[in-house]
Design an enzyme around this catalytic site. Structure first.
Site: not given
Ligand code: NAP
Length: 248
Positions: A91, A156
Site C-alpha cells: 500500500n 504516478y
Molecule cells: P498517505 O496518507 O500519504 O500515506 C502514505 C503511506 O505510505 C504512509 O503510511 C507513509 O508512511 C507510507 N510511505 C510513503 N513512503 C514510504 C516509504 N518510502 N517507505 C515506507 N512507507 C512509505 O497516502 P494514502 O492516500 O493513504 O495512499 C495509500 C496508497 O493508496 C498509496 O499507494 C496511494 O498511491 C494509493 N492511492 C491513494 C488515493 C487517495 O486518494 N488517497 C487514491 C488512489 C490511490 P511514512 O511517511 O511514515 O513512511
C-alpha cells in the site's frame, strides 16, 4: 474472526488508507505487521488497536520501502518471528506531481521506486514463503490514475499502471499454488495525500465522480479485507476500483 491465526504484512500502515487496512485486518483477528517510515505513528496505531480491543493486533516495523535490502529484511523478519506470511498488502505510495515537460528524472524515478519497485521486491520475497505454504493473498494498491491516466501525474500513473500489469502476471504465475494476487484501485480518498490539493482542484474532481463525494480510507480497507478473506479464494488477477464510479 475470519483471519484468525493469519499474519498480514501491510506497507504504508502509519496513515491514511494503510492505517485503515491495518485496523480492519486486526478487526478480523489477523496479526498485522504494519510498516512505514514513522515509528511513532506506527506505535500509536498499535496502541489504538489495543485500545479498541480488536481481536487481532498490530505490530509496528519502521522500514523505508525504497531500499531493496530493507524490503527483503522486512519480509525475512516477519517470516522468522511468526513463521508465516499469509497476506501481503503493498500500500505504501507517494506522489510527486508535475507536468511532463517540467518533470525531472528524480521526480520520475522516486515515484517508480516507492510505488512499483518496492512492490516487486516485497512480493518476490513474500511469495517464496507463500509458495512453500501453498497459500497466500497478495493485494496491491494501485489507483484510478493507473487506469485512466491523469494530467500532472505521468510518473504516478506509470507506476500504478505498472502495479496492475505486475499483479496480473503474478496472479497467473502463482494461481496453481493457491495464491491470489489482486489490485484495489482507489479513486479520490480523503487522506494526507489528497489534503494537499487546492480546493478548486478537489471540487473539480468531486464533480467528475458519479456519486459526487470522496471516499474514506475505510471504503478501501473493506475491499482489501474481502480480497484477503477465504470468501475471495476464486478471485485472482482482478482490479477492483473503489472510486464512486469515477473510472467506469
Ligand atoms: P498517505 O496518507 O500519504 O500515506 C502514505 C503511506 O505510505 C504512509 O503510511 C507513509 O508512511 C507510507 N510511505 C510513503 N513512503 C514510504 C516509504 N518510502 N517507505 C515506507 N512507507 C512509505 O497516502 P494514502 O492516500 O493513504 O495512499 C495509500 C496508497 O493508496 C498509496 O499507494 C496511494 O498511491 C494509493 N492511492 C491513494 C488515493 C487517495 O486518494 N488517497 C487514491 C488512489 C490511490 P511514512 O511517511 O511514515 O513512511
Amino acid at each position: 474472526m475470519q483471519l484468525a491465526n493469519q499474519v498480514a504484512l501491510v506497507t504504508g500502515g502509519s496513515r491514511g488508507i494503510g492505517r485503515a487496512i491495518c485496523l480492519v485486518l486486526a478487526r478480523a483477528a489477523a496479526t498485522v505487521v504494519a510498516s512505514a517510515r514513522s515509528q511513532e505513528q506506527l506505535a500509536a496505531l498499535a496502541e489504538e488497536a489495543r485500545a479498541q480491543g480488536l481481536p487481532g493486533r498490530v505490530v509496528p516495523r519502521a522500514v523505508d520501502v525504497t531500499s531493496r535490502s530493507a524490503c527483503e529484511e522486512l519480509v525475512e523478519s516477519v517470516a522468522q518471528e511468526f513463521s508465516r506470511i499469509d497476506i501481503l498488502v503493498n500500500n505504501a505510495g507517494i506522489t510527486r506531481d508535475g507536468m511532463l515537460m517540467n518533470m525531472d528524472d528524480a521526480q520520475f524515478e522516486d515515484v517508480l521506486t516507492a510505488n512499483l519497485r518496492s512492490v516487486f521486491w516485497l512480493t518476490r520475497a513474500a511469495s517464496r514463503y507463500m509458495v512453500r505454504a501453498r497459500s497466500g493473498r497478495i493485494i496491491n494498491i494501485s489507483s484510478v490514475s493507473g487506469i485512466m491516466g491523469n494530467a500532472g501525474q505521468c510518473n504516478y500513473a506509470a507506476s500504478k499502471a505498472g502495479v496492475i500489469g505486475f499483479s496480473k502476471s503474478v496472479a497467473k504465475e502463482l494461481a496453481r499454488r493457491n495464491i491470489t494476487c489482486n489490485v484495489v484501485a482507489p479513486g479520490f480518498i480523503t487522506t494526507d495525500m489528497t489534503d494537499v490539493l487546492p480546493e478548486n482542484i478537489k471540487e473539480r474532481y468531486r464533480q467528475l465522480i458519479p456519486c459526487q463525494q470522496f471516499g474514506e480510507p475505510a471504503d478501501v480497507a473493506e475491499a482489501v479485507l474481502y480480497l484477503a478473506s477465504p470468501q475471495a479464494r476464486y478471485v485472482t488477477g482482478q482490479v477492483l476500483a473503489v472510486d464512486g464510479g469515477l473510472s467506469m
